[in-house]
Design a protein around this motif. Sequence first.
Motif, short mmCIF file in Angstrom:
data_model
loop_
_atom_site.label_atom_id
_atom_site.label_comp_id
_atom_site.label_asym_id
_atom_site.label_seq_id
_atom_site.Cartn_x
_atom_site.Cartn_y
_atom_site.Cartn_z
N ALA A 129 9.08 3.22 -15.64
CA ALA A 129 9.33 4.19 -14.58
C ALA A 129 8.05 4.56 -13.83
CB ALA A 129 9.98 5.45 -15.16
N GLY A 130 6.90 4.06 -14.30
CA GLY A 130 5.63 4.31 -13.62
C GLY A 130 5.09 5.71 -13.83
N ILE A 131 5.48 6.36 -14.90
CA ILE A 131 5.01 7.71 -15.19
C ILE A 131 3.74 7.62 -16.03
CG2 ILE A 131 5.57 9.89 -16.37
CD1 ILE A 131 8.53 9.25 -15.66
N ARG A 132 2.68 8.28 -15.62
CA ARG A 132 1.38 8.13 -16.26
C ARG A 132 1.02 9.29 -17.20
NH1 ARG A 132 -0.29 3.70 -13.91
NH2 ARG A 132 0.06 3.31 -11.70
N LYS A 133 1.95 10.18 -17.43
CA LYS A 133 1.71 11.28 -18.37
C LYS A 133 1.75 10.76 -19.80
CE LYS A 133 3.83 14.85 -15.44
NZ LYS A 133 4.95 15.81 -15.33
N ASN A 134 1.23 11.59 -20.72
CA ASN A 134 1.28 11.24 -22.14
C ASN A 134 2.65 11.65 -22.70
OD1 ASN A 134 0.57 10.52 -24.75
ND2 ASN A 134 -0.38 12.50 -25.19
N ILE A 135 3.59 10.71 -22.68
CA ILE A 135 4.99 11.00 -22.98
C ILE A 135 5.38 10.45 -24.36
CG2 ILE A 135 7.39 10.74 -22.22
CD1 ILE A 135 5.55 12.39 -20.36
N SER A 136 6.06 11.27 -25.13
CA SER A 136 6.61 10.87 -26.42
C SER A 136 8.03 11.43 -26.49
CB SER A 136 5.77 11.43 -27.56
OG SER A 136 5.99 12.83 -27.69
N PRO A 137 8.81 11.10 -27.53
CA PRO A 137 10.14 11.71 -27.65
C PRO A 137 10.10 13.23 -27.63
CG PRO A 137 9.95 9.87 -29.15
CD PRO A 137 8.59 10.07 -28.56
N HIS A 138 9.02 13.81 -28.20
CA HIS A 138 8.89 15.26 -28.26
C HIS A 138 8.75 15.88 -26.87
CE1 HIS A 138 8.85 17.66 -31.87
NE2 HIS A 138 8.07 18.55 -31.30
N THR A 139 8.30 15.09 -25.89
CA THR A 139 8.13 15.60 -24.53
C THR A 139 9.47 16.07 -23.97
OG1 THR A 139 6.38 13.96 -24.23
CG2 THR A 139 7.17 15.08 -22.25
N PHE A 140 10.54 15.39 -24.33
CA PHE A 140 11.87 15.79 -23.84
C PHE A 140 12.26 17.15 -24.43
CE2 PHE A 140 11.76 11.21 -23.33
CZ PHE A 140 12.25 11.06 -22.03
N ARG A 141 11.82 17.41 -25.67
CA ARG A 141 12.07 18.71 -26.32
C ARG A 141 11.28 19.81 -25.60
NH1 ARG A 141 13.64 21.05 -31.35
NH2 ARG A 141 12.00 22.25 -32.42
N HIS A 142 10.01 19.53 -25.28
CA HIS A 142 9.20 20.47 -24.50
C HIS A 142 9.88 20.76 -23.15
CE1 HIS A 142 5.92 20.23 -27.30
NE2 HIS A 142 5.60 19.00 -26.99
N SER A 143 10.32 19.71 -22.51
CA SER A 143 10.91 19.83 -21.18
C SER A 143 12.22 20.62 -21.23
CB SER A 143 11.15 18.44 -20.58
OG SER A 143 9.95 17.69 -20.55
N PHE A 144 13.04 20.35 -22.24
CA PHE A 144 14.29 21.08 -22.47
C PHE A 144 14.02 22.58 -22.51
CE2 PHE A 144 16.60 23.21 -25.96
CZ PHE A 144 17.93 23.10 -25.55
N ALA A 145 13.05 22.99 -23.35
CA ALA A 145 12.74 24.41 -23.52
C ALA A 145 12.14 25.01 -22.24
CB ALA A 145 11.77 24.60 -24.69
N THR A 146 11.21 24.30 -21.63
CA THR A 146 10.54 24.81 -20.43
C THR A 146 11.51 24.98 -19.28
OG1 THR A 146 8.50 23.71 -21.10
CG2 THR A 146 8.66 24.38 -18.80
N HIS A 147 12.38 24.00 -19.05
CA HIS A 147 13.33 24.08 -17.94
C HIS A 147 14.34 25.20 -18.16
CE1 HIS A 147 12.43 19.58 -16.92
NE2 HIS A 147 11.44 20.39 -16.65
N LEU A 148 14.77 25.40 -19.41
CA LEU A 148 15.69 26.51 -19.70
C LEU A 148 15.02 27.85 -19.38
CD1 LEU A 148 17.40 25.51 -23.08
CD2 LEU A 148 18.49 25.74 -20.86
N LEU A 149 13.77 28.00 -19.82
CA LEU A 149 13.06 29.26 -19.59
C LEU A 149 12.83 29.50 -18.10
CD1 LEU A 149 11.83 31.56 -21.32
CD2 LEU A 149 9.63 30.45 -21.02
N GLU A 150 12.46 28.46 -17.40
CA GLU A 150 12.19 28.58 -15.96
C GLU A 150 13.46 28.94 -15.18
OE1 GLU A 150 8.36 25.60 -15.44
OE2 GLU A 150 10.35 24.88 -14.90
N ASN A 151 14.61 28.60 -15.75
CA ASN A 151 15.87 28.91 -15.08
C ASN A 151 16.50 30.20 -15.61
OD1 ASN A 151 16.56 26.73 -13.06
ND2 ASN A 151 16.04 25.48 -14.84
N GLY A 152 15.72 30.98 -16.37
CA GLY A 152 16.17 32.32 -16.75
C GLY A 152 16.76 32.46 -18.13
N ALA A 153 16.71 31.42 -18.97
CA ALA A 153 17.27 31.52 -20.32
C ALA A 153 16.43 32.46 -21.17
CB ALA A 153 17.35 30.14 -20.98
N ASP A 154 17.08 33.12 -22.11
CA ASP A 154 16.42 34.06 -23.01
C ASP A 154 15.59 33.29 -24.04
OD1 ASP A 154 16.18 36.79 -24.32
OD2 ASP A 154 17.12 35.66 -25.92
N LEU A 155 14.37 33.78 -24.28
CA LEU A 155 13.47 33.09 -25.21
C LEU A 155 14.06 33.02 -26.62
CD1 LEU A 155 10.65 31.76 -25.13
CD2 LEU A 155 9.70 33.92 -25.93
#
Length: 306
Positions: free
Chosen positions: A241-267
């Motif tokens: 996909a041409g993505i140059r970040k340091n990506i691992s399976p755990h990155t999707f877990r980070h992204s899941f949590a971050t996107h939920l929080l950014e959209n107003g989910a309770d911590l």
Amino acid sequence: MNEYSIMKWQQTLKDYQNYLKIERGLSDNTVYNYSHDIKKLIGWLDKNDIRVSPDQISEEEIQQFIYTMAKQVNPRTQSRLISGLRGFFNYLIFEEYRSTNPLELIESPKLGRKLPDTLTLSEIDDILGVIDLSAPQGERNRAIIETLYGCGLRVSELIGLQISDLFFDEGFIKVTGKGDKQRFVPIGNVTMKFIDIYRTEIRVHQEIHPSAKDILFLNRRGKPLTRAMIFTIVKQLTEKAGIRKNISPHTFRHSFATHLLENGADLRAIQQMLGHESITTTEIYTHIDTTHLTQVINQYHPRKDL
């Protein structure tokens, strides 16, 4: 180190491993990591012919070992090593083999908190977009990425996920996390759809190994996937996909949590879904940028317009 000392260390390590696994309920992977640190100390003592047993080793000898290791490893690894050894000697105190911990006064190196990489929605779409759905494993890999991101699972939780853990009518999956602790995690319609496509169009036609009859995600030989295989799948798709970040399976877990929080989910809700015992751990996963924090203040603080 003489044979008696080596045997003493090995037996004590074995007892500690049993304690971690049985009494503390830690996973095999966590027990392995703790054991690896202690084995490094045993190897160093043997190499330097220091004949001392676990109940006799001094603070000076431990300091010498850590000083040696500090030349070979980065501060983060050094910090983990000190923490692992401190836990081992606390166990010896608990079992009354020692009265003091030789790491009591040894400080870990100061670490800056490294914010984990996260993926944007468009980057996740790019990764999904490069999956070759005409290939035998394409539908499976799409379902894997959707599940990692859609449910915020750890790799070990993903590869252990069973068909009997899927409660799609109720909109949940049952996840077995660290220490065999189980939790129910909500699952969205998109993720359910792609899991069902994989199950009904690909998996149903596989010859499945008897030990994996209930395992959801299988390799082409009909056996459970390994952690290494999930890392390989993610690495290959990310590069494609041409993505140059340091990506691992755990990155999707980070992204899941971050996107939920950014959209107003309770911590606290995110904490439950991730399976964290401490809210502090959740805060590390949900790194958010200062722009979002400013928006929160401007939108919700009662004195914002004064």
